[in-house]
Design a protein around this motif. Structure first.
Motif, mmCIF file in Angstrom:
data_model
loop_
_atom_site.group_PDB
_atom_site.id
_atom_site.type_symbol
_atom_site.label_atom_id
_atom_site.label_comp_id
_atom_site.label_asym_id
_atom_site.label_seq_id
_atom_site.Cartn_x
_atom_site.Cartn_y
_atom_site.Cartn_z
ATOM 1 N N ILE A 101 0.861 -1.187 0.000
ATOM 2 C CA ILE A 101 0.000 0.000 0.000
ATOM 3 C C ILE A 101 0.897 1.236 0.000
ATOM 4 C CG2 ILE A 101 -1.765 -1.289 1.228
ATOM 5 C CD1 ILE A 101 -1.117 0.262 3.751
ATOM 6 N N TRP A 102 0.436 2.310 -0.669
ATOM 7 C CA TRP A 102 1.313 3.475 -0.743
ATOM 8 C C TRP A 102 0.540 4.771 -0.908
ATOM 9 C CZ3 TRP A 102 0.659 0.044 -4.753
ATOM 10 C CH2 TRP A 102 0.348 0.540 -6.013
ATOM 11 N N CYS A 103 1.229 5.830 -0.523
ATOM 12 C CA CYS A 103 0.763 7.206 -0.672
ATOM 13 C C CYS A 103 1.165 7.687 -2.068
ATOM 14 C CB CYS A 103 1.399 8.064 0.423
ATOM 15 S SG CYS A 103 1.282 9.848 0.181
ATOM 16 N N GLU A 104 0.171 8.054 -2.862
ATOM 17 C CA GLU A 104 0.455 8.473 -4.245
ATOM 18 C C GLU A 104 1.355 9.692 -4.320
ATOM 19 O OE1 GLU A 104 -2.618 7.943 -7.613
ATOM 20 O OE2 GLU A 104 -3.806 8.339 -5.806
ATOM 21 N N LYS A 105 1.210 10.588 -3.357
ATOM 22 C CA LYS A 105 1.950 11.854 -3.407
ATOM 23 C C LYS A 105 3.430 11.644 -3.139
ATOM 24 C CE LYS A 105 1.788 16.580 -1.615
ATOM 25 N NZ LYS A 105 1.068 17.509 -0.706
ATOM 26 N N THR A 106 3.752 10.773 -2.163
ATOM 27 C CA THR A 106 5.146 10.617 -1.740
ATOM 28 C C THR A 106 5.812 9.332 -2.241
ATOM 29 O OG1 THR A 106 4.522 9.456 0.294
ATOM 30 C CG2 THR A 106 4.620 11.871 0.388
ATOM 31 N N LEU A 107 4.985 8.366 -2.699
ATOM 32 C CA LEU A 107 5.461 7.033 -3.076
ATOM 33 C C LEU A 107 6.107 6.295 -1.903
ATOM 34 C CD1 LEU A 107 6.842 7.564 -6.707
ATOM 35 C CD2 LEU A 107 4.546 6.855 -5.976
ATOM 36 N N LYS A 108 5.769 6.716 -0.676
ATOM 37 C CA LYS A 108 6.152 5.976 0.528
ATOM 38 C C LYS A 108 5.138 4.850 0.719
ATOM 39 C CE LYS A 108 9.686 8.543 1.497
ATOM 40 N NZ LYS A 108 9.827 9.352 2.710
ATOM 41 N N ALA A 109 5.621 3.669 1.143
ATOM 42 C CA ALA A 109 4.770 2.479 1.126
ATOM 43 C C ALA A 109 4.913 1.682 2.416
ATOM 44 C CB ALA A 109 5.133 1.595 -0.075
ATOM 45 N N ALA A 110 3.960 0.771 2.596
ATOM 46 C CA ALA A 110 4.024 -0.240 3.650
ATOM 47 C C ALA A 110 3.625 -1.572 3.036
ATOM 48 C CB ALA A 110 3.092 0.108 4.808
ATOM 49 N N VAL A 111 4.062 -2.661 3.650
ATOM 50 C CA VAL A 111 3.664 -4.001 3.228
ATOM 51 C C VAL A 111 2.819 -4.594 4.352
ATOM 52 C CG1 VAL A 111 4.403 -6.290 2.505
ATOM 53 C CG2 VAL A 111 5.762 -4.274 1.855
ATOM 54 N N VAL A 112 1.590 -4.976 4.009
ATOM 55 C CA VAL A 112 0.667 -5.543 4.984
ATOM 56 C C VAL A 112 0.692 -7.062 4.866
ATOM 57 C CG1 VAL A 112 -1.715 -5.599 5.824
ATOM 58 C CG2 VAL A 112 -0.816 -3.504 4.781
ATOM 59 N N ASP A 113 0.997 -7.740 5.960
ATOM 60 C CA ASP A 113 0.936 -9.201 6.075
ATOM 61 C C ASP A 113 1.775 -9.942 5.029
ATOM 62 O OD1 ASP A 113 -0.676 -8.888 8.256
ATOM 63 O OD2 ASP A 113 -2.506 -9.641 7.320
ATOM 64 N N PRO A 114 3.102 -9.741 5.073
ATOM 65 C CA PRO A 114 3.979 -10.504 4.162
ATOM 66 C C PRO A 114 4.205 -11.922 4.705
ATOM 67 C CG PRO A 114 5.303 -9.039 5.512
ATOM 68 C CD PRO A 114 3.862 -8.774 5.881
ATOM 69 N N GLY A 115 3.325 -12.833 4.323
ATOM 70 C CA GLY A 115 3.389 -14.185 4.854
ATOM 71 C C GLY A 115 4.525 -15.032 4.300
ATOM 72 N N GLY A 116 5.051 -14.639 3.151
ATOM 73 C CA GLY A 116 6.129 -15.376 2.510
ATOM 74 C C GLY A 116 6.376 -14.832 1.118
ATOM 75 N N ASP A 117 7.150 -15.568 0.319
ATOM 76 C CA ASP A 117 7.434 -15.171 -1.065
ATOM 77 C C ASP A 117 7.978 -13.746 -1.147
ATOM 78 O OD1 ASP A 117 6.422 -17.660 -1.864
ATOM 79 O OD2 ASP A 117 4.402 -16.867 -2.119
ATOM 80 N N ILE A 118 8.957 -13.429 -0.303
ATOM 81 C CA ILE A 118 9.385 -12.030 -0.228
ATOM 82 C C ILE A 118 10.070 -11.563 -1.509
ATOM 83 C CG2 ILE A 118 9.557 -12.113 2.283
ATOM 84 C CD1 ILE A 118 12.603 -12.022 1.979
#
Length: 214
Positions: free
Chosen positions: A18-35
């Protein structure tokens, strides 16, 4: 708030970038695997990941979190501290569910009801929604009317409550008193399966439709 769903692990768990369109800063929610797949998507989208967010402590949601955090040098935020025992039990979880051996870890920060998490200039509200697990949380972005609900609610179903410290009545209470007040037109990304809206679930979900509680 923009998002990209990446199904991961043999359980096809909906990890989200998920990310902020303005800044392109992001987070990853629930990375269960397949990194590797997650990292490839982040690179393709041109994003800078600031943090990892966890809804609850089950391995298909957290199995890749520590490795991804180390790779990106970012903190792990969430879930609620009531799920600490699940994170401490990851070696056994990985054995029980046929995952690669996964070591226990401690998140950088646990979350509680009423907390807020920033992603760039966007804000996620934190709702504590026990039932599937005692420390399950939901992330809600008001500006895009979008919620990441983990395994609390699915299209046409709800989370399992046959795990240690799960509680069916708590889960129903979380859905009807924490999620429904956000509004019928909220879109949600569940931990597995297709997206839906709270309105559709209030009309058709055989576990939590409004008519069941009239």
């Amino acid at each position: 708030m923009k998002y990209q769903i990446i199904p991961v692990t043999p359980f096809q768990q909906n990890c989200s970038v998920i990310w902020c369109e303005k800044t392109l800063k992001a987070a990853v929610v629930d990375p269960g695997g397949d990194i590797e797949r997650i990292l490839a998507e982040v690179t393709k989208l041109g994003l800078t990941v600031e943090k990892i967010l966890l809804t609850h402590g089950h391995i298909d949601h957290v199995g890749g979190a520590a490795s991804l955090a180390a790779n990106l040098s970012v903190p792990i935020i969430g879930p609620h501290e009531a799920d600490k025992f699940w994170l401490e039990n990851l070696v056994k979880q990985s054995q029980n569910f046929g995952f690669p051996r996964t070591e226990a870890f401690e998140p950088t920060q646990y979350l509680k009801e009423g907390d807020e998490v920033s992603v760039g200039e966007q804000t996620l509200s934190v709702l504590h929604c026990p039932g599937h697990t005692p420390g399950h949380i939901v992330f809600y972005n008001a500006s895009s009317n979008l919620a990441w609900v983990g395994d609390v609610l699915f299209r046409g179903s709800i989370g399992r409550t046959d795990f240690p410290q799960s509680n069916h009545q708590d889960l129903l209470h979380s859905i009807t008193t924490k999620l429904w007040p956000l509004g019928k037109n909220v879109n949600f990304i569940p931990g597995h399966g297709p997206m839906s809206t709270f309105e559709d679930e209030r009309q058709h979900n055989p576990f939590v439709a409004d008519q069941l509680f009239d």
